[in-house]
Write a protein that holds these residues in place. Structure first.
Motif, PDB file in Angstrom:
ATOM      1  N   GLY A  24       0.874  -1.671   0.090  1.00  0.00           N
ATOM      2  CA  GLY A  24       0.219   0.301  -0.123  1.00  0.00           C
ATOM      3  C   GLY A  24       0.674   1.452  -0.047  1.00  0.00           C
ATOM      4  N   PRO A  25       0.303   2.044  -0.639  1.00  0.00           N
ATOM      5  CA  PRO A  25       1.191   3.977  -0.638  1.00  0.00           C
ATOM      6  C   PRO A  25       1.450   4.317   0.526  1.00  0.00           C
ATOM      7  CG  PRO A  25      -0.386   4.094  -2.640  1.00  0.00           C
ATOM      8  CD  PRO A  25      -0.675   2.456  -1.906  1.00  0.00           C
ATOM      9  N   TYR A  26       0.351   4.345   1.418  1.00  0.00           N
ATOM     10  CA  TYR A  26       0.637   4.971   2.881  1.00  0.00           C
ATOM     11  C   TYR A  26       1.263   3.987   3.369  1.00  0.00           C
ATOM     12  CZ  TYR A  26      -2.806   8.535   1.690  1.00  0.00           C
ATOM     13  OH  TYR A  26      -3.779   9.007   0.729  1.00  0.00           O
ATOM     14  N   PRO A  27       0.966   2.626   3.927  1.00  0.00           N
ATOM     15  CA  PRO A  27       1.974   2.080   4.065  1.00  0.00           C
ATOM     16  C   PRO A  27       3.527   1.914   3.558  1.00  0.00           C
ATOM     17  CG  PRO A  27       0.035   0.377   4.181  1.00  0.00           C
ATOM     18  CD  PRO A  27       0.129   1.811   2.987  1.00  0.00           C
ATOM     19  N   LEU A  50      -7.106  -5.077   3.564  1.00  0.00           N
ATOM     20  CA  LEU A  50      -7.920  -3.755   3.716  1.00  0.00           C
ATOM     21  C   LEU A  50      -9.467  -4.754   2.636  1.00  0.00           C
ATOM     22  CD1 LEU A  50      -5.126  -1.469   2.446  1.00  0.00           C
ATOM     23  CD2 LEU A  50      -6.611  -1.637   4.680  1.00  0.00           C
ATOM     24  N   HIS A  55      -9.581  -3.171   8.265  1.00  0.00           N
ATOM     25  CA  HIS A  55      -9.123  -2.450   8.887  1.00  0.00           C
ATOM     26  C   HIS A  55     -10.591  -1.612   9.285  1.00  0.00           C
ATOM     27  CE1 HIS A  55     -10.283  -1.642   4.892  1.00  0.00           C
ATOM     28  NE2 HIS A  55      -9.923  -0.365   4.962  1.00  0.00           N
ATOM     29  N   THR A  69      -7.769   3.627   8.890  1.00  0.00           N
ATOM     30  CA  THR A  69      -6.632   3.691   8.734  1.00  0.00           C
ATOM     31  C   THR A  69      -5.427   3.005   7.986  1.00  0.00           C
ATOM     32  OG1 THR A  69      -5.835   5.112   8.369  1.00  0.00           O
ATOM     33  CG2 THR A  69      -8.191   5.497   7.158  1.00  0.00           C
ATOM     34  N   LEU A  70      -4.579   2.320   7.473  1.00  0.00           N
ATOM     35  CA  LEU A  70      -3.001   1.731   7.389  1.00  0.00           C
ATOM     36  C   LEU A  70      -1.903   2.690   7.079  1.00  0.00           C
ATOM     37  CD1 LEU A  70      -3.639  -2.176   6.881  1.00  0.00           C
ATOM     38  CD2 LEU A  70      -3.463  -1.775   9.285  1.00  0.00           C
ATOM     39  N   GLU A  83      -1.006   7.732  11.258  1.00  0.00           N
ATOM     40  CA  GLU A  83      -0.972   8.844  10.161  1.00  0.00           C
ATOM     41  C   GLU A  83       0.094   9.082  10.135  1.00  0.00           C
ATOM     42  OE1 GLU A  83      -3.406  10.419   8.761  1.00  0.00           O
ATOM     43  OE2 GLU A  83      -4.848  10.000   9.552  1.00  0.00           O
ATOM     44  N   CYS A  84       0.211   8.586   8.789  1.00  0.00           N
ATOM     45  CA  CYS A  84       2.433   8.684   8.319  1.00  0.00           C
ATOM     46  C   CYS A  84       2.979   9.556   8.439  1.00  0.00           C
ATOM     47  CB  CYS A  84       1.621   8.715   6.559  1.00  0.00           C
ATOM     48  SG  CYS A  84       1.539   7.356   6.189  1.00  0.00           S
TER      49      CYS A  84
HETATM   50  N1  GTS Z   1      -3.697   9.985   6.413  1.00  0.00           N
HETATM   51  C1  GTS Z   1      -4.300   8.280   6.340  1.00  0.00           C
HETATM   52  C2  GTS Z   1      -2.765   8.563   6.680  1.00  0.00           C
HETATM   53  O1  GTS Z   1      -1.738   9.468   6.295  1.00  0.00           O
HETATM   54  O2  GTS Z   1      -1.784   7.563   7.698  1.00  0.00           O
HETATM   55  C3  GTS Z   1      -4.522   7.799   4.970  1.00  0.00           C
HETATM   56  C4  GTS Z   1      -4.250   6.577   5.583  1.00  0.00           C
HETATM   57  C5  GTS Z   1      -4.995   5.503   4.843  1.00  0.00           C
HETATM   58  O3  GTS Z   1      -5.690   5.710   3.335  1.00  0.00           O
HETATM   59  N2  GTS Z   1      -4.204   4.103   4.521  1.00  0.00           N
HETATM   60  C6  GTS Z   1      -5.163   3.866   2.937  1.00  0.00           C
HETATM   61  C7  GTS Z   1      -5.944   2.721   3.811  1.00  0.00           C
HETATM   62  O4  GTS Z   1      -6.098   2.532   5.168  1.00  0.00           O
HETATM   63  C8  GTS Z   1      -4.062   2.425   2.587  1.00  0.00           C
HETATM   64  S1  GTS Z   1      -3.209   1.946   1.312  1.00  0.00           S
HETATM   65  O5  GTS Z   1      -4.727   2.551   0.039  1.00  0.00           O
HETATM   66  O6  GTS Z   1      -2.362   3.235   0.925  1.00  0.00           O
HETATM   67  O7  GTS Z   1      -2.723   0.507   1.172  1.00  0.00           O
HETATM   68  N3  GTS Z   1      -7.147   2.383   2.973  1.00  0.00           N
HETATM   69  C9  GTS Z   1      -8.109   2.282   3.095  1.00  0.00           C
HETATM   70  C10 GTS Z   1      -9.290   2.890   2.758  1.00  0.00           C
HETATM   71  O8  GTS Z   1     -10.441   2.164   3.247  1.00  0.00           O
HETATM   72  O9  GTS Z   1      -9.689   3.897   3.440  1.00  0.00           O
END
Ligand code: GTS
Length: 227
Positions: A24-27, A50, A55, A69-70, A83-84
């Motif tokens: 995932g982009p954020y993780p 996910l 989650h 979120t992750l 939050e990243c």
């Molecule tokens: N603001 C959050 C941060 O910075 O951590 C956003 C985190 C986020 O959107 N994470 C995605 C998520 O949990 C993970 S990923 O898309 O990068 O794999 N998405 C699932 C959802 O249902 O929003």
């Protein structure tokens, strides 16, 4: 100057659990930060699916991250940091040598601004596009979709790419002369762009060449997102 973490420093660091979706982009932002800080060996990764909506389950929301979120970082005493940006700031402060989030007030301010801008103008809009104008995580997770809103956010992200291209025409990194959290956030944006098949416009030569340099960094190229 950035120094490598010594053995005695490492011994003082907490054990950390990362609730994670490895590609995932954020993780991936947090995984890059851990790699940059030589902290990967201190982290245990717990996979959260996910696509099964794990989650969004009440237990995850109530005990790990209210936002559902992750990634989430959990410390040994049960403290959870979501939050990243917050997680990266925590990781960067651990060794007293903040290489990713800035040392001086000016560096901190500019890095935070550019990272937030990368979220607002690039990464988050692509995420909205993914969730609203593509199948996203599937019908069981995507309970509400607004395609028009998603398309608008995709176009916002394209404008964001052009903005960051302009920034990188005159400086080597997103927040100036050194690699930082702001670069990591734009990397997250371009990973998500690739997932949703939104190519960087050809004319964005500075952004494209910066991304090639970023992908050559050990902390970046080792990521599951690029496997
Ligand atoms: N603001 C959050 C941060 O910075 O951590 C956003 C985190 C986020 O959107 N994470 C995605 C998520 O949990 C993970 S990923 O898309 O990068 O794999 N998405 C699932 C959802 O249902 O929003």
């Amino acid at each position: 100057m950035a120094s490598s973490v010594t053995r005695s420093d490492v011994a003082r660091f907490p054990n950390m659990t990362i609730y994670d979706f490895p590609t995932g982009p954020y993780p991936t932002r947090v995984r890059i930060a851990l790699a940059e800080k030589s902290l990967l060996s201190h982290a245990e990764f717990v996979f959260v699916d996910l696509y099964k909506g794990d989650h969004k389950r009440p237990e995850f929301i109530s005990t790990k991250n209210y936002s559902g979120t992750l990634p989430v970082l959990e410390l040994g005493d049960g403290t959870c940091i979501a939050e990243c940006t917050a997680i990266t700031e925590y990781l960067d402060a651990l060794d007293g040598v903040p290489t990713l989030t800035g040392r001086t007030p000016l560096e901190k301010g500019v890095i935070h601004m550019m990272s937030k801008r990368a979220e607002l103008e690039l990464l988050d809009p692509i995420s909205v596009y993914f969730h609203h104008a593509t199948p996203g995580l599937g019908p069981e997770v995507e309970l509400y979709q607004n395609r028009e809103w998603g398309i608008r956010q995709r176009d916002k992200a394209l404008r964001g790419m052009r903005y960051f291209d302009g920034v990188l025409e005159s400086q080597p990194f997103v927040a100036g002369d050194a690699f930082s959290m702001a670069d990591i956030t734009v990397i997250g944006g371009l990973i998500f762009a690739s997932i949703v098949k939104l190519p960087v416009p050809e004319e964005c030569a500075a952004l494209i060449s910066w991304y090639e340099r970023m992908r050559a960094r050990p902390s970046v190229k080792s990521q599951p997102a690029f496997a």
